[in-house]
Design an enzyme around this catalytic site. Structure first.
Site, mmCIF file in Angstrom:
data_model
loop_
_atom_site.group_PDB
_atom_site.id
_atom_site.type_symbol
_atom_site.label_atom_id
_atom_site.label_comp_id
_atom_site.label_asym_id
_atom_site.label_seq_id
_atom_site.Cartn_x
_atom_site.Cartn_y
_atom_site.Cartn_z
ATOM 1 N N ARG A 138 0.900 -0.978 -0.146
ATOM 2 C CA ARG A 138 0.015 0.138 -0.312
ATOM 3 C C ARG A 138 1.157 1.166 -0.157
ATOM 4 O O ARG A 138 0.482 2.408 -0.690
ATOM 5 C CB ARG A 138 -0.669 0.026 1.165
ATOM 6 C CG ARG A 138 -1.550 1.247 1.803
ATOM 7 C CD ARG A 138 -2.932 0.982 2.032
ATOM 8 N NE ARG A 138 -4.038 0.351 1.536
ATOM 9 C CZ ARG A 138 -4.253 -0.718 2.209
ATOM 10 N NH1 ARG A 138 -4.648 -0.908 3.966
ATOM 11 N NH2 ARG A 138 -4.986 -1.318 1.627
ATOM 12 N N TYR A 139 1.804 0.942 0.615
ATOM 13 C CA TYR A 139 3.019 2.395 1.200
ATOM 14 C C TYR A 139 3.853 2.433 0.536
ATOM 15 O O TYR A 139 4.421 1.581 0.150
ATOM 16 C CB TYR A 139 3.260 2.301 2.189
ATOM 17 C CG TYR A 139 2.135 2.628 3.307
ATOM 18 C CD1 TYR A 139 1.315 4.190 3.501
ATOM 19 C CD2 TYR A 139 1.480 1.586 4.369
ATOM 20 C CE1 TYR A 139 0.438 3.851 4.337
ATOM 21 C CE2 TYR A 139 0.321 1.862 5.086
ATOM 22 C CZ TYR A 139 -0.150 3.132 5.716
ATOM 23 O OH TYR A 139 -0.890 3.057 6.117
ATOM 24 N N ARG A 142 7.508 0.014 1.953
ATOM 25 C CA ARG A 142 7.406 -0.998 3.663
ATOM 26 C C ARG A 142 5.507 -1.465 2.768
ATOM 27 O O ARG A 142 4.823 -1.378 1.868
ATOM 28 C CB ARG A 142 7.028 -0.260 4.827
ATOM 29 C CG ARG A 142 5.883 0.031 4.524
ATOM 30 C CD ARG A 142 6.396 1.565 5.511
ATOM 31 N NE ARG A 142 5.441 1.887 5.990
ATOM 32 C CZ ARG A 142 4.737 3.285 5.918
ATOM 33 N NH1 ARG A 142 5.425 3.700 4.390
ATOM 34 N NH2 ARG A 142 3.744 4.013 6.043
ATOM 35 N N CYS A 151 -4.231 -17.986 14.734
ATOM 36 C CA CYS A 151 -3.622 -17.412 15.930
ATOM 37 C C CYS A 151 -3.753 -18.195 16.918
ATOM 38 O O CYS A 151 -4.123 -18.665 16.839
ATOM 39 C CB CYS A 151 -4.632 -15.871 16.083
ATOM 40 S SG CYS A 151 -5.066 -15.190 14.053
ATOM 41 N N CYS A 155 -9.756 -13.145 18.513
ATOM 42 C CA CYS A 155 -10.005 -11.660 18.963
ATOM 43 C C CYS A 155 -11.409 -11.535 18.505
ATOM 44 O O CYS A 155 -11.116 -11.287 16.901
ATOM 45 C CB CYS A 155 -9.114 -10.328 18.705
ATOM 46 S SG CYS A 155 -7.512 -11.224 19.160
ATOM 47 N N CYS A 158 -11.536 -8.662 15.278
ATOM 48 C CA CYS A 158 -10.395 -8.585 14.129
ATOM 49 C C CYS A 158 -10.917 -8.303 12.838
ATOM 50 O O CYS A 158 -11.996 -8.495 12.240
ATOM 51 C CB CYS A 158 -9.962 -10.631 14.407
ATOM 52 S SG CYS A 158 -9.110 -10.871 13.017
ATOM 53 N N ARG A 160 -9.083 -9.138 10.434
ATOM 54 C CA ARG A 160 -8.559 -9.960 9.506
ATOM 55 C C ARG A 160 -9.490 -10.771 9.289
ATOM 56 O O ARG A 160 -8.987 -12.173 8.901
ATOM 57 C CB ARG A 160 -7.243 -10.226 8.554
ATOM 58 C CG ARG A 160 -6.180 -9.428 8.660
ATOM 59 C CD ARG A 160 -5.096 -9.538 7.882
ATOM 60 N NE ARG A 160 -4.722 -8.014 7.985
ATOM 61 C CZ ARG A 160 -3.697 -7.477 8.911
ATOM 62 N NH1 ARG A 160 -3.128 -8.683 9.416
ATOM 63 N NH2 ARG A 160 -2.934 -6.794 8.650
ATOM 64 N N ASP A 320 -12.256 -1.269 13.169
ATOM 65 C CA ASP A 320 -12.150 -0.700 11.544
ATOM 66 C C ASP A 320 -13.932 -1.327 10.983
ATOM 67 O O ASP A 320 -14.656 -2.196 12.324
ATOM 68 C CB ASP A 320 -11.212 -1.574 11.058
ATOM 69 C CG ASP A 320 -10.081 -1.614 10.627
ATOM 70 O OD1 ASP A 320 -10.025 -0.273 10.435
ATOM 71 O OD2 ASP A 320 -9.393 -1.625 10.582
ATOM 72 N N ASP A 357 -7.404 3.558 9.916
ATOM 73 C CA ASP A 357 -7.098 2.546 8.668
ATOM 74 C C ASP A 357 -8.303 2.552 7.786
ATOM 75 O O ASP A 357 -9.140 2.468 7.678
ATOM 76 C CB ASP A 357 -7.018 1.441 8.421
ATOM 77 C CG ASP A 357 -5.562 0.938 7.881
ATOM 78 O OD1 ASP A 357 -5.777 1.115 6.393
ATOM 79 O OD2 ASP A 357 -5.378 -0.131 8.466
ATOM 80 N N LYS A 364 -3.449 4.541 7.007
ATOM 81 C CA LYS A 364 -3.567 4.416 8.921
ATOM 82 C C LYS A 364 -3.466 5.974 8.281
ATOM 83 O O LYS A 364 -2.307 6.922 7.753
ATOM 84 C CB LYS A 364 -2.641 4.144 9.251
ATOM 85 C CG LYS A 364 -2.242 2.998 9.540
ATOM 86 C CD LYS A 364 -1.342 2.503 10.116
ATOM 87 C CE LYS A 364 -1.065 0.562 10.550
ATOM 88 N NZ LYS A 364 -0.604 0.599 9.377
HETATM 89 C C1 LIG Z 1 0.128 -0.929 9.173
HETATM 90 C C2 LIG Z 1 0.668 -1.604 7.378
HETATM 91 C C3 LIG Z 1 1.754 -1.132 7.498
HETATM 92 C C4 LIG Z 1 2.990 -0.414 8.264
HETATM 93 O O1 LIG Z 1 2.282 1.018 8.697
HETATM 94 P P1 LIG Z 1 3.540 1.532 9.662
HETATM 95 O O2 LIG Z 1 2.556 3.208 9.654
HETATM 96 O O3 LIG Z 1 4.521 2.199 8.562
HETATM 97 O O4 LIG Z 1 3.476 0.937 10.711
HETATM 98 C C5 LIG Z 1 1.711 -1.630 5.887
HETATM 99 N N1 LIG Z 1 1.151 -1.989 5.566
HETATM 100 C C6 LIG Z 1 -0.089 -1.721 5.317
HETATM 101 C C7 LIG Z 1 -0.544 -2.269 4.098
HETATM 102 C C8 LIG Z 1 -0.031 -1.813 6.710
HETATM 103 O O5 LIG Z 1 -1.918 -1.946 7.147
HETATM 104 S S1 SF4 Z 2 -6.240 -8.927 16.184
HETATM 105 FE FE1 SF4 Z 2 -7.053 -11.054 14.211
HETATM 106 S S2 SF4 Z 2 -5.089 -11.507 13.634
HETATM 107 FE FE2 SF4 Z 2 -4.299 -10.463 15.819
HETATM 108 S S3 SF4 Z 2 -4.024 -12.320 17.006
HETATM 109 FE FE3 SF4 Z 2 -6.578 -11.313 16.700
HETATM 110 S S4 SF4 Z 2 -7.271 -12.696 15.813
HETATM 111 FE FE4 SF4 Z 2 -5.273 -13.244 15.250
#
Ligand SMILES: *Cc1c(COP(=O)(O)O)cnc(C)c1O
Ligand code: SF4
Length: 394
Positions: A138-139, A142, A151, A155, A158, A160, A320, A357, A364
């Site tokens: 995305r960025y 990184r 996991c 949670c 979550c 995801r 989210d 996000d 973010k």
């Molecule tokens: C959170 C995230 C990162 C890391 O973001 P930082 O602000 O550098 O911690 C990188 N890629 C994705 C898709 C993210 O959601």
């Molecule tokens: S938030 Fe989601 S990905 Fe993170 S530990 Fe909990 S269940 Fe696993």
């Protein structure tokens, strides 16, 4: 001038004192009928903890007095993100109080079937920013690598949940991340890989080391990061052998998902100390959750307790817009108010960045109280944490 400061501080202090400490019944596991016979060596074995996770109604009902809502929730969670609770985490649950912050994070309730029209399966648009399987780019510099769908505990909030906690989706094959690694290798702009999931610390040492080793051969990567909740939900996983393996891949940073001061037990403290002692800088990520950590006094205690175990608060996330999490979501104002009550009032290291996000993949976005009262030519009118106004001339 001094007087206002004193009253404000006194107000905050008295709030801290009267805030009810969560019923911290630190139960000894042998007091729970399910674990009466467990050998302490097994208890300390993370694989035993993983094998013996609570996934069924008749097991969890031996640990807490379930409500109707929880019973329904557990039944409905089958086929969605299933329930999984490590025995360790189970000892932190308040058996009588369904509002227990630890309990609400792991036991599904009927509320999860209320889907609001704004909610999405993939609220941060990760799937559409994926140039290779299990990779989100995305960025510019990184990437996020989703190393597994497993996991230690699932949670209930979550983000995801479309991926994790579905046994049939778990792919732990050794070449799982190879296409993602090839992509990273061919893209010289990437300098930082965040390995998350799922939880990468649920992988065996050898599997995780294989991944770290492959990434280390990429010359343009400056450092690696692990995103995990394992030191909180399964601290037994942080073993001497894991820590000495991780040490070889320095510089390696770690972001740990912590949501409530009750999660900072003596056992978790030991795990974090082992990680910090091996030279891994630790940061925290916290999801703002209604009725769990949305009071400024709870959040302040969490941040203070994190600093004591050498974890630097990094992010607070607005919850989210994930399907079925409406009951956890607070107004954005609650997050802004928390930052307002932290910044200036306490150690700067204890003030994380509050972010949303952005839905649809905007990344973010930091949200802050507004400290700029007005801005004119060569002149900023600012307010400080006590609300006093100052002028800065450029
Ligand atoms: C959170 C995230 C990162 C890391 O973001 P930082 O602000 O550098 O911690 C990188 N890629 C994705 C898709 C993210 O959601
Ligand atoms: S938030 Fe989601 S990905 Fe993170 S530990 Fe909990 S269940 Fe696993």
């Amino acid at each position: 001038m001094a007087n206002t400061a004193v009253t404000e501080n006194q107000k905050l202090l008295s709030e801290a004192v009267i805030a009810p400490r969560p019923a911290r019944k630190s139960r000894d596991y042998q007091q729970i009928s399910l674990y009466k016979e467990v050998n302490p060596l097994d208890w300390e074995d993370w694989r035993w903890q993983m094998r013996n996770r609570i996934t069924k109604l008749d097991q969890i009902s031996q640990v807490v007095n379930l409500t109707k809502e929880e019973e329904e929730g557990i039944k409905n969670a089958k086929g969605h993100m299933a329930m999984a609770v490590t025995p360790y985490w189970a000892t932190l649950l308040d058996p009588e109080d369904p509002a227990c912050p630890i309990r609400r994070q792991c036991i599904p309730t009927q509320n999860e079937s209320n889907i609001s029209p704004y909610e999405m399966a993939d609220p941060c648009g990760e799937d559409s920013d994926s140039p290779a399987p299990h990779l989100v780019h995305r960025y510019p510099d990184r990437v996020l690598l989703l190393a597994t769908e497993s996991c230690a505990m699932y949670c209930r909030h979550c983000t995801r949940r479309r991926l994790v906690g579905h046994a049939e989706k778990v792919d732990n094959s050794p070449d799982r991340c190879d296409a993602a690694i090839d992509y990273i290798r061919s893209n010289k702009k990437i300098r930082d890989v965040l390995i998350s999931g799922g939880d990468p610390l649920t992988l065996e040492d050898e599997v995780l080391e294989d991944l770290l080793k492959k990434l280390r051969t990429i010359p343009h990567l400056e450092f690696l990061r692990l995103g995990t909740r394992v030191p909180v939900t399964l601290p037994q996983r942080i073993t001497e052998s894991l820590v000495s393996m991780l040490k070889k891949y320095s510089p390696l940073w770690m972001s740990i998902h912590f949501n409530h001061p009750k999660e900072i037990t003596r056992r978790t403290k030991i795990a974090c100390e082992m990680l910090a002692d091996s030279g891994i800088p630790l940061g925290s990520q916290t999801v703002l959750l209604k009725g769990i950590n949305d009071r400024p006094s709870t959040m302040r205690r969490l941040m203070h307790d994190l600093l004591k175990i050498r974890v630097r608060p990094y992010y607070i996330y607005q919850c989210d817009l994930v399907r079925g999490t409406q009951h956890f979501r607070t107004p954005v104002e609650a997050g802004i108010n928390i930052i307002e009550k932290l910044r200036g009032h306490t150690t700067g290291y204890g003030v994380p960045t509050y972010v949303i996000d952005a839905p649809g993949g905007g990344g973010k976005i930091p949200i802050n109280p507004n400290y700029v009262v007005s801005q004119g030519k060569g002149k900023y009118v600012l307010r400080n944490y006590e609300g006093k106004v100052y002028t800065y001339l450029e």
